[in-house]
Design a protein around this motif. Structure first.
Motif, short mmCIF file in Angstrom:
data_model
loop_
_atom_site.label_atom_id
_atom_site.label_comp_id
_atom_site.label_asym_id
_atom_site.label_seq_id
_atom_site.Cartn_x
_atom_site.Cartn_y
_atom_site.Cartn_z
N GLU A 7 39.79 -2.00 9.79
CA GLU A 7 39.19 -1.87 11.12
C GLU A 7 37.78 -2.45 11.16
OE1 GLU A 7 38.20 2.26 12.23
OE2 GLU A 7 38.67 2.81 10.17
N ARG A 15 28.49 0.13 15.38
CA ARG A 15 29.27 1.19 16.03
C ARG A 15 28.38 2.18 16.76
NH1 ARG A 15 32.94 -1.92 14.20
NH2 ARG A 15 35.04 -1.14 13.84
N PRO A 17 29.12 5.78 17.83
CA PRO A 17 30.10 6.86 17.81
C PRO A 17 29.78 8.00 18.78
CG PRO A 17 28.68 6.97 15.87
CD PRO A 17 28.20 5.81 16.69
N GLU A 58 32.87 4.02 19.74
CA GLU A 58 34.00 4.69 19.08
C GLU A 58 34.06 6.12 19.56
OE1 GLU A 58 34.76 2.76 14.74
OE2 GLU A 58 33.79 4.69 14.82
N PHE A 73 38.40 8.94 15.18
CA PHE A 73 37.58 7.84 15.68
C PHE A 73 38.37 6.55 15.86
CE2 PHE A 73 33.97 10.40 14.12
CZ PHE A 73 33.13 10.27 15.22
N THR A 75 37.85 2.65 18.24
CA THR A 75 37.06 1.93 19.25
C THR A 75 37.80 2.06 20.57
OG1 THR A 75 38.12 -0.07 18.46
CG2 THR A 75 35.84 0.28 17.77
#
Length: 218
Positions: A7, A15, A17, A58, A73, A75
């Motif tokens: 990933e 990212r 999150p 994410e 998690f 995206t």
């Protein structure tokens, strides 16, 4: 050089999150849970309008009543909004601890794969009061927020014990009471915020849009 997780190889973007910590206890049944589900769909739809955000943001979903990882998690481009159902009690303390542990694991995964990340968000939405011991979790929230390890947001839906939520929320970010069941406006705000964060530099402060979807409880 170690081979990264697929990933992160396929998508090396920074990212952003966010953990949605959602109360799905019995009191959320009926219209509240339906509106919450609609809000999740609106969140995906709105983030997907922004090419950068759809690769960076994410989302993970932890639901409680009982505590479970409803969505690990992913995206946003891989996120399929779940159809949540309401049942059970409100083990909020356990849910917060679970979410913070999940976040630590994810941050380690970013580090192991050389992926930069923005300060994570944890977004708690509840219409009740904790039915378990929540004080340890509240302490941890405040410590992690003070160390700038995450941003913790607390949203009370009608019927929520705002007094307890004030004790859980970090002092610099008091809980917000949602206007009616306007989850859609809340999630569009969250999406707008995520787009702003993901278009900036990691570690940079971002001005968030005004909270038009609720009243801040001071």
């Amino acid at each position: 050089m170690p081979v990264g997780l697929p990933e992160f190889v396929e998508n090396p973007e920074n990212r952003c999150p966010v953990i949605l910590l959602l109360d799905t206890s019995g009191s959320m049944s009926g219209q509240p849970i339906q509106e919450l589900n609609r809000g999740l769909a609106a969140f995906k739809e709105d983030v997907m309008k922004d090419a950068q955000a759809s690769l960076s943001v994410e989302v993970a979903i932890v639901t409680f009543g009982p505590v479970q990882l409803t969505q690990d998690f992913v995206t946003i481009d891989h996120f399929i909004p779940p159809k949540l159902e309401a049942d059970g009690v409100t083990p909020m303390g356990e849910a917060i601890e679970y979410a913070l542990d999940l976040l630590e694991k994810r941050k380690q995964s970013y580090k192991d794969n050389g992926v930069l990340y923005y300060r994570p968000w944890v977004f708690l939405i509840t219409d009740g009061a904790p039915t378990d011991d929540w004080k340890g979790a509240a302490q941890r929230v405040r410590e992690e927020e003070a160390q700038r390890r995450m941003l913790f947001f607390t949203v009370g839906v009608q019927g929520a014990d705002m007094n307890k939520l004030k004790q859980i929320a970090p002092p610099e970010r008091p809980p917000v009471t949602l206007n009616g069941l306007d989850f859609r406006a809340l999630f569009v705000w969250l999406s707008t915020s995520m787009k702003r964060v993901s278009s900036g530099k990691v570690g940079e402060a971002v001005a968030l849009p005004p909270v038009g979807w609720g009243q801040i409880t001071t």
